[in-house]
Design an enzyme around this catalytic site. Structure first.
Site, PDB file in Angstrom:
ATOM      1  N   ASN A 111      -2.502  -3.669 -14.101  1.00  0.00           N
ATOM      2  CA  ASN A 111      -1.626  -3.057 -13.025  1.00  0.00           C
ATOM      3  C   ASN A 111      -0.910  -4.423 -12.496  1.00  0.00           C
ATOM      4  O   ASN A 111      -1.258  -5.312 -12.449  1.00  0.00           O
ATOM      5  CB  ASN A 111      -2.403  -2.442 -11.908  1.00  0.00           C
ATOM      6  CG  ASN A 111      -1.458  -1.957 -10.864  1.00  0.00           C
ATOM      7  OD1 ASN A 111      -0.390  -1.099 -11.104  1.00  0.00           O
ATOM      8  ND2 ASN A 111      -1.929  -2.225  -9.566  1.00  0.00           N
ATOM      9  N   HIS A 113       1.294  -5.511  -9.281  1.00  0.00           N
ATOM     10  CA  HIS A 113       1.390  -5.260  -8.073  1.00  0.00           C
ATOM     11  C   HIS A 113       2.395  -5.989  -7.239  1.00  0.00           C
ATOM     12  O   HIS A 113       2.193  -7.537  -7.571  1.00  0.00           O
ATOM     13  CB  HIS A 113      -0.014  -5.080  -7.210  1.00  0.00           C
ATOM     14  CG  HIS A 113       0.156  -4.822  -5.819  1.00  0.00           C
ATOM     15  ND1 HIS A 113      -0.009  -3.371  -5.328  1.00  0.00           N
ATOM     16  CD2 HIS A 113      -0.124  -5.715  -4.654  1.00  0.00           C
ATOM     17  CE1 HIS A 113      -0.035  -3.529  -4.089  1.00  0.00           C
ATOM     18  NE2 HIS A 113      -0.035  -4.697  -3.546  1.00  0.00           N
ATOM     19  N   SER A 140       1.327  -9.897  -8.743  1.00  0.00           N
ATOM     20  CA  SER A 140       0.125  -9.971  -9.359  1.00  0.00           C
ATOM     21  C   SER A 140      -0.021  -8.955 -10.263  1.00  0.00           C
ATOM     22  O   SER A 140       0.413  -7.889 -10.177  1.00  0.00           O
ATOM     23  CB  SER A 140      -1.078  -9.905  -8.341  1.00  0.00           C
ATOM     24  OG  SER A 140      -1.057 -10.804  -7.140  1.00  0.00           O
ATOM     25  N   ASP A 149      -6.339  -1.871  -5.896  1.00  0.00           N
ATOM     26  CA  ASP A 149      -5.423  -3.083  -6.047  1.00  0.00           C
ATOM     27  C   ASP A 149      -6.658  -4.248  -5.909  1.00  0.00           C
ATOM     28  O   ASP A 149      -6.162  -5.464  -5.372  1.00  0.00           O
ATOM     29  CB  ASP A 149      -4.506  -3.306  -5.119  1.00  0.00           C
ATOM     30  CG  ASP A 149      -3.145  -2.330  -5.327  1.00  0.00           C
ATOM     31  OD1 ASP A 149      -2.991  -1.926  -6.590  1.00  0.00           O
ATOM     32  OD2 ASP A 149      -2.680  -1.842  -4.305  1.00  0.00           O
TER      33      ASP A 149
HETATM   34  C1  GRF Z   1       7.031  -2.738  -9.107  1.00  0.00           C
HETATM   35  O1  GRF Z   1       7.775  -3.328  -7.818  1.00  0.00           O
HETATM   36  C2  GRF Z   1       5.820  -2.685  -9.476  1.00  0.00           C
HETATM   37  O2  GRF Z   1       5.334  -4.000  -8.984  1.00  0.00           O
HETATM   38  C3  GRF Z   1       5.183  -1.591  -8.656  1.00  0.00           C
HETATM   39  O3  GRF Z   1       5.984  -0.520  -8.493  1.00  0.00           O
HETATM   40  C4  GRF Z   1       7.273  -1.161  -9.100  1.00  0.00           C
HETATM   41  C5  GRF Z   1       7.676  -0.236  -9.942  1.00  0.00           C
HETATM   42  O4  GRF Z   1       9.444  -0.655 -10.369  1.00  0.00           O
HETATM   43  N1  GRF Z   1       3.834  -1.598  -8.874  1.00  0.00           N
HETATM   44  P1  GRF Z   1       9.806  -0.105 -11.772  1.00  0.00           P
HETATM   45  O5  GRF Z   1       9.553   1.379 -11.758  1.00  0.00           O
HETATM   46  O6  GRF Z   1       8.997  -0.823 -13.005  1.00  0.00           O
HETATM   47  O7  GRF Z   1      11.124  -0.375 -11.725  1.00  0.00           O
END
Ligand code: GRF
Length: 223
Positions: A111, A113, A140, A149
């Site tokens: 994932n 984050h 991360s 997370d």
């Molecule tokens: C990103 O900021 C990611 O870190 C978080 O959700 C957002 C997704 O953005 N988990 P996208 O849909 O990939 O543009």
């Protein structure tokens, strides 16, 4: 005969810029994987449109059609398995996953984050970093476990918080780093330089004692 490429599924709830980054890196020949499926809990997710345009099978499941979270997650994971995917990337998938349903994927699911974990699990990470007066922020990529997370952190990208930054500016500056970080970690995972061993991350056969940094040569090199 050449070996088949590792098969990857991606889950995303939103616009899908991280998915777009994965597709771009693959198109450049720097991420030798096959995308087996892109799934979402939102039929309107931009990520699904990107996948369709790239000719990748898509799946949209509506959580409201299931009696509870576990039923949704079990069906979702069953369909991912049926797609032939061996690896799973959460790229902005905005749902908490049921621990029992995700268990078969532990060690094969990552994932991204938007914080320097273990700081700021959950939502509103940019705002929380600003409110705390942090000088540094980042993103991360971690192995997904039943703890939200909370799985072992594999790699991070860091950026300095500048005077006058607001939540939006910080998110905007972080995003391009996310777009480098996620493909780099997926490449390490599918090439099996990165492995899951005894509930922890292992890199090049050694326990990963601290997260890799996006600036590290080992993380960004395609080898
Ligand atoms: C990103 O900021 C990611 O870190 C978080 O959700 C957002 C997704 O953005 N988990 P996208 O849909 O990939 O543009």
């Amino acid at each position: 005969m050449t070996a088949p490429l590792p098969r990857v599924a991606v889950l995303a709830s939103g616009r899908g810029s991280n998915l777009a980054a994965l597709l771009d890196v693959r198109a450049r020949g720097e991420l030798p994987v096959d995308f087996a499926l892109v799934g979402s809990d939102k039929a309107t997710a931009g990520a699904l449109r990107l996948a369709e345009a790239a000719g990748i099978p898509t799946l949209a499941l509506d959580p409201r059609s299931y009696p509870d979270r576990r039923a949704f997650d079990l069906d979702l994971f069953a369909r991912i398995t049926a797609s032939g995917a061996e690896w799973l990337v959460l790229a902005g998938f905005m749902r908490i996953l049921d621990g029992e349903a995700l268990a078969p994927w532990v060690g094969r699911m990552i994932n991204i984050h938007p914080s320097l974990l273990p700081k700021y699990r959950g939502l509103h990470t940019h705002r929380r970093a600003l409110e705390a007066g942090d000088r540094e922020h980042g993103a991360s990529v971690h192995f997904v476990t039943a703890e939200l997370d909370g799985g072992p952190v594999i790699a991070q990208a860091r950026l300095a918080i500048e005077a006058g930054d607001d939540e939006h500016q910080l998110a905007q500056r972080l995003l391009p780093l996310e777009h480098q970080l996620l493909p780099a970690v997926l490449r390490l995972l599918t090439s099996q330089r990165l492995q899951w061993n005894d509930h922890a991350a292992q890199f090049d056969g050694q326990p990963l004692l601290a997260p890799l940094d996006l600036g590290d040569h080992s993380l960004l090199s395609a080898e």
